[in-house]
Write a protein that holds these residues in place. Structure first.
Motif, PDB file in Angstrom:
ATOM      1  N   TRP A  34       2.878  38.018  50.884  1.00  0.00           N
ATOM      2  CA  TRP A  34       2.079  38.810  49.944  1.00  0.00           C
ATOM      3  C   TRP A  34       3.052  39.638  49.108  1.00  0.00           C
ATOM      4  N   PHE A  35       2.810  39.642  47.820  1.00  0.00           N
ATOM      5  CA  PHE A  35       3.579  40.433  46.879  1.00  0.00           C
ATOM      6  C   PHE A  35       2.583  41.197  46.012  1.00  0.00           C
ATOM      7  N   ARG A  36       3.077  42.214  45.332  1.00  0.00           N
ATOM      8  CA  ARG A  36       2.208  42.958  44.435  1.00  0.00           C
ATOM      9  C   ARG A  36       2.966  43.351  43.182  1.00  0.00           C
ATOM     10  N   GLN A  37       2.213  43.548  42.136  1.00  0.00           N
ATOM     11  CA  GLN A  37       2.823  43.954  40.864  1.00  0.00           C
ATOM     12  C   GLN A  37       1.919  44.970  40.189  1.00  0.00           C
ATOM     13  N   ALA A  38       2.480  46.145  39.987  1.00  0.00           N
ATOM     14  CA  ALA A  38       1.776  47.198  39.274  1.00  0.00           C
ATOM     15  C   ALA A  38       2.141  47.120  37.792  1.00  0.00           C
ATOM     16  N   PRO A  39       1.300  47.673  36.919  1.00  0.00           N
ATOM     17  CA  PRO A  39       1.596  47.622  35.485  1.00  0.00           C
ATOM     18  C   PRO A  39       2.958  48.229  35.163  1.00  0.00           C
ATOM     19  N   GLY A  40       3.749  47.496  34.414  1.00  0.00           N
ATOM     20  CA  GLY A  40       5.050  47.986  34.004  1.00  0.00           C
ATOM     21  C   GLY A  40       6.124  47.927  35.066  1.00  0.00           C
ATOM     22  N   LYS A  41       5.793  47.342  36.211  1.00  0.00           N
ATOM     23  CA  LYS A  41       6.765  47.269  37.304  1.00  0.00           C
ATOM     24  C   LYS A  41       7.016  45.818  37.682  1.00  0.00           C
ATOM     25  N   GLU A  42       8.114  45.607  38.382  1.00  0.00           N
ATOM     26  CA  GLU A  42       8.438  44.264  38.844  1.00  0.00           C
ATOM     27  C   GLU A  42       7.577  43.904  40.060  1.00  0.00           C
ATOM     28  N   ARG A  43       7.459  42.614  40.282  1.00  0.00           N
ATOM     29  CA  ARG A  43       6.758  42.140  41.468  1.00  0.00           C
ATOM     30  C   ARG A  43       7.553  42.546  42.701  1.00  0.00           C
ATOM     31  N   GLU A  44       6.870  43.097  43.700  1.00  0.00           N
ATOM     32  CA  GLU A  44       7.573  43.557  44.884  1.00  0.00           C
ATOM     33  C   GLU A  44       6.973  42.958  46.143  1.00  0.00           C
ATOM     34  N   PHE A  45       7.829  42.813  47.110  1.00  0.00           N
ATOM     35  CA  PHE A  45       7.469  42.268  48.406  1.00  0.00           C
ATOM     36  C   PHE A  45       6.560  43.231  49.157  1.00  0.00           C
ATOM     37  N   VAL A  46       5.560  42.665  49.826  1.00  0.00           N
ATOM     38  CA  VAL A  46       4.672  43.456  50.668  1.00  0.00           C
ATOM     39  C   VAL A  46       4.810  43.037  52.134  1.00  0.00           C
ATOM     40  N   ALA A  47       4.647  41.732  52.404  1.00  0.00           N
ATOM     41  CA  ALA A  47       4.714  41.247  53.785  1.00  0.00           C
ATOM     42  C   ALA A  47       4.865  39.740  53.789  1.00  0.00           C
ATOM     43  N   TYR A  48       5.424  39.231  54.882  1.00  0.00           N
ATOM     44  CA  TYR A  48       5.426  37.783  55.075  1.00  0.00           C
ATOM     45  C   TYR A  48       5.210  37.458  56.541  1.00  0.00           C
ATOM     46  N   ILE A  49       4.776  36.230  56.779  1.00  0.00           N
ATOM     47  CA  ILE A  49       4.593  35.709  58.117  1.00  0.00           C
ATOM     48  C   ILE A  49       5.160  34.300  58.141  1.00  0.00           C
ATOM     49  N   ARG A  50       5.906  33.999  59.171  1.00  0.00           N
ATOM     50  CA  ARG A  50       6.477  32.669  59.313  1.00  0.00           C
ATOM     51  C   ARG A  50       6.626  32.345  60.787  1.00  0.00           C
ATOM     52  N   TRP A  51       7.278  31.250  61.097  1.00  0.00           N
ATOM     53  CA  TRP A  51       7.294  30.723  62.456  1.00  0.00           C
ATOM     54  C   TRP A  51       7.862  31.711  63.458  1.00  0.00           C
ATOM     55  N   ASN A  52       8.809  32.570  63.022  1.00  0.00           N
ATOM     56  CA  ASN A  52       9.474  33.447  63.989  1.00  0.00           C
ATOM     57  C   ASN A  52       8.988  34.890  63.916  1.00  0.00           C
ATOM     58  N   GLY A  98       9.012  26.755  55.169  1.00  0.00           N
ATOM     59  CA  GLY A  98       8.803  27.611  56.328  1.00  0.00           C
ATOM     60  C   GLY A  98       9.685  28.842  56.372  1.00  0.00           C
ATOM     61  N   VAL A  99      10.501  29.037  55.344  1.00  0.00           N
ATOM     62  CA  VAL A  99      11.452  30.163  55.343  1.00  0.00           C
ATOM     63  C   VAL A  99      10.859  31.390  54.658  1.00  0.00           C
ATOM     64  N   GLY A 100      10.418  31.216  53.417  1.00  0.00           N
ATOM     65  CA  GLY A 100       9.808  32.334  52.709  1.00  0.00           C
ATOM     66  C   GLY A 100      10.767  33.485  52.524  1.00  0.00           C
ATOM     67  N   GLY A 101      10.445  34.614  53.136  1.00  0.00           N
ATOM     68  CA  GLY A 101      11.311  35.778  53.055  1.00  0.00           C
ATOM     69  C   GLY A 101      10.754  36.836  52.131  1.00  0.00           C
ATOM     70  N   SER A 102      11.579  37.829  51.831  1.00  0.00           N
ATOM     71  CA  SER A 102      11.124  38.977  51.057  1.00  0.00           C
ATOM     72  C   SER A 102      11.378  38.848  49.558  1.00  0.00           C
ATOM     73  N   SER A 103      11.967  37.755  49.127  1.00  0.00           N
ATOM     74  CA  SER A 103      12.173  37.532  47.701  1.00  0.00           C
ATOM     75  C   SER A 103      11.119  36.574  47.165  1.00  0.00           C
ATOM     76  N   TRP A 104      10.570  36.903  46.000  1.00  0.00           N
ATOM     77  CA  TRP A 104       9.547  36.029  45.432  1.00  0.00           C
ATOM     78  C   TRP A 104      10.126  34.653  45.123  1.00  0.00           C
ATOM     79  N   MET A 105      11.435  34.561  44.964  1.00  0.00           N
ATOM     80  CA  MET A 105      12.049  33.271  44.654  1.00  0.00           C
ATOM     81  C   MET A 105      12.005  32.305  45.829  1.00  0.00           C
ATOM     82  N   GLY A 106      11.653  32.783  46.999  1.00  0.00           N
ATOM     83  CA  GLY A 106      11.602  31.915  48.172  1.00  0.00           C
ATOM     84  C   GLY A 106      10.297  31.161  48.344  1.00  0.00           C
ATOM     85  N   TYR A 107       9.413  31.255  47.361  1.00  0.00           N
ATOM     86  CA  TYR A 107       8.084  30.673  47.501  1.00  0.00           C
ATOM     87  C   TYR A 107       7.809  29.654  46.408  1.00  0.00           C
TER      88      TYR A 107
END
Length: 120
Positions: A34-52, A98-107
């Motif tokens: 899950w990521f979020r983006q507020a007006p005028g701000k960059e998209r930011e990491f909120v949470a992720y879930i993966r195998w580990n 299955g990796v994902g992570g905290s960067s939006w580029m991982g999705y």
């Protein structure tokens, strides 16, 4: 293919549960974020879930919880103790490796976003 829902207008201190559903596939092998983006701000990491396990951003730790649904094509974000600064468009994302992570580029896949507005 990803559908985010559950956003809305809530007062500070309230709760919302966001859902992310995939049509035609199961998400159990995907890293989900899950990521979020507020007006005028960059998209930011909120949470992720993966195998580990799971990870939450410091700004939401202890208030938000990511989880998978019993139906294998749904992921949730339970948001409690909401603050005005949580106001943003929330996006769910999936990574087939299955990796994902905290960067939006991982999705690889993104939902359309759902608006969350927290009033003070």
């Amino acid at each position: 293919q990803l559908q985010a829902s559950g956003g809305g207008l809530v007062q500070a201190g309230g709760s919302l549960r966001l859902s992310c559903a995939a049509s035609g596939r199961t998400l159990s092998d995907y890293a989900m974020g899950w990521f979020r983006q507020a007006p005028g701000k960059e998209r930011e990491f909120v949470a992720y879930i993966r195998w580990n396990g799971v990870s939450h951003a410091d700004s939401v730790k202890g208030r938000f919880t990511i989880s998978r649904g019993n139906a294998k094509n749904t992921v949730f974000l339970q948001m409690n103790s909401l603050k005005p600064e949580d106001t943003a468009v929330y996006y769910c994302a999936a990574d087939g490796s299955g990796v994902g992570g905290s960067s939006w580029m991982g999705y690889d896949y993104w939902g359309q976003g759902t608006q969350v507005t927290v009033s003070s």
